[in-house]
Design a protein around this motif. Sequence first.
Motif, PDB file in Angstrom:
ATOM      1  N   GLY A  15      24.682  40.994  53.374  1.00 44.84           N
ATOM      2  CA  GLY A  15      24.741  40.155  52.183  1.00 44.84           C
ATOM      3  C   GLY A  15      25.967  40.324  51.329  1.00 44.84           C
ATOM      4  N   HIS A  16      26.867  41.258  51.649  1.00 45.41           N
ATOM      5  CA  HIS A  16      28.051  41.459  50.822  1.00 45.41           C
ATOM      6  C   HIS A  16      29.103  40.405  51.159  1.00 45.41           C
ATOM      7  CE1 HIS A  16      30.092  43.162  54.321  1.00 45.41           C
ATOM      8  NE2 HIS A  16      29.036  43.930  54.507  1.00 45.41           N
ATOM      9  N   SER A  17      30.114  40.285  50.321  1.00 45.50           N
ATOM     10  CA  SER A  17      31.194  39.335  50.576  1.00 45.50           C
ATOM     11  C   SER A  17      31.992  39.772  51.790  1.00 45.50           C
ATOM     12  CB  SER A  17      32.115  39.239  49.356  1.00 45.50           C
ATOM     13  OG  SER A  17      32.710  40.501  49.096  1.00 45.50           O
ATOM     14  N   CYS A  18      32.718  38.827  52.354  1.00 51.61           N
ATOM     15  CA  CYS A  18      33.449  39.098  53.597  1.00 51.61           C
ATOM     16  C   CYS A  18      34.909  38.723  53.433  1.00 51.61           C
ATOM     17  CB  CYS A  18      32.832  38.304  54.746  1.00 51.61           C
ATOM     18  SG  CYS A  18      33.728  38.431  56.306  1.00 51.61           S
ATOM     19  N   GLN A  19      35.791  39.670  53.731  1.00 56.05           N
ATOM     20  CA  GLN A  19      37.228  39.424  53.713  1.00 56.05           C
ATOM     21  C   GLN A  19      37.790  39.357  55.138  1.00 56.05           C
ATOM     22  OE1 GLN A  19      38.626  38.801  50.767  1.00 56.05           O
ATOM     23  NE2 GLN A  19      36.598  39.152  49.868  1.00 56.05           N
ATOM     24  N   LYS A  20      36.887  39.261  56.100  1.00 52.65           N
ATOM     25  CA  LYS A  20      37.270  39.207  57.520  1.00 52.65           C
ATOM     26  C   LYS A  20      38.087  40.433  57.945  1.00 52.65           C
ATOM     27  CE  LYS A  20      36.934  34.194  57.993  1.00 52.65           C
ATOM     28  NZ  LYS A  20      36.202  34.004  56.728  1.00 52.65           N
ATOM     29  N   GLU A  21      37.629  41.582  57.455  1.00 55.77           N
ATOM     30  CA  GLU A  21      38.302  42.836  57.801  1.00 55.77           C
ATOM     31  C   GLU A  21      38.283  43.103  59.310  1.00 55.77           C
ATOM     32  OE1 GLU A  21      36.557  43.438  53.611  1.00 55.77           O
ATOM     33  OE2 GLU A  21      35.941  42.510  55.505  1.00 55.77           O
TER      34      GLU A  21
END
Length: 307
Positions: free
Chosen positions: A236-242
């Motif tokens: 559920g956390h945000s995603c920076q496409k790490e």
Amino acid sequence: MSLVNAAVSEPELAFTLCDAALLERLTGLPMPLTARDCMVALGWRETVLPEKLADRALDRIHFGNEFCERLLPHRPQLERVVDWSVGQGLGVTLLTPMLADRGIELLPRLLERLPEQSEVVVNDWGVLRLLREQFPRLYPVAGRQMGKMIKDPRLPSAEWASAIPPGMQSSLYPKLMRRFGIEAAETDIRPFAEPADLRPNGLRLSVHLPYGYTLKGRICKPGSLSLDKQKKFMPGHSCQKECLVYFSRMQRTGCQSPHELPSFLRGNTIFYRHGEEQQRVLAEALQQGWVNRLVLAGDWNENRCAD
């Protein structure tokens, strides 16, 4: 035994991309595009293909991701890849993961942008239903998650692997696929595989290399890198496409099988690297003419850290 020395038939060659920005590395390569040139441009230290195939022209680009809804491409990204691929004379296949309701809502804007008779790899029955009802002009392909089998790279013996043989070799599998208009399927080469695992069983078969996936989940380790300790390793956390930048090698202490395969965590999915046994099995399947297409991992490789 190495694939490099194997006498093979000539399957189609496809190259996967998850990050549209990496098209810049392929732009300007000599034409026609070859598997070797593309792999070198994206940081591979070896081509993992027989010499006979490594310098052959690519046939297709597979774009997207099979394992994470958050990597479903935005429409401008897909348009960029489609326009580039068509300009190079390459076919286009859109990779799709299992999708929740939000992903299903977003997908039609991508599907409507695909050229006529493009392929869509499906790993979700809801995506398959959407294709059949609203986009009959596109060709569905059964993804790797549709063909169940044991693929644990830690397995100590073939007896463990035989507990759940490849589901796609069931007599019912091709019948079920054809009920939904599917004529092609993708698969991995499992630990302790046999050449018979790669019989097409009435379907056109695509084989991924040099990695297989073993399992996926909802937790993304790279996605937790910038989070507070209390919020790490939760969905559920945000995603920076790490995951497009970071991966982790997986190691374990204690007794290990001599057959154990190198493993990697990328995003929410664990992959294993093929060993000599998987290379041998693939070489035999190629000699039999069973494999319709080889799908090369493009921008997902453990050498990415050297970029």
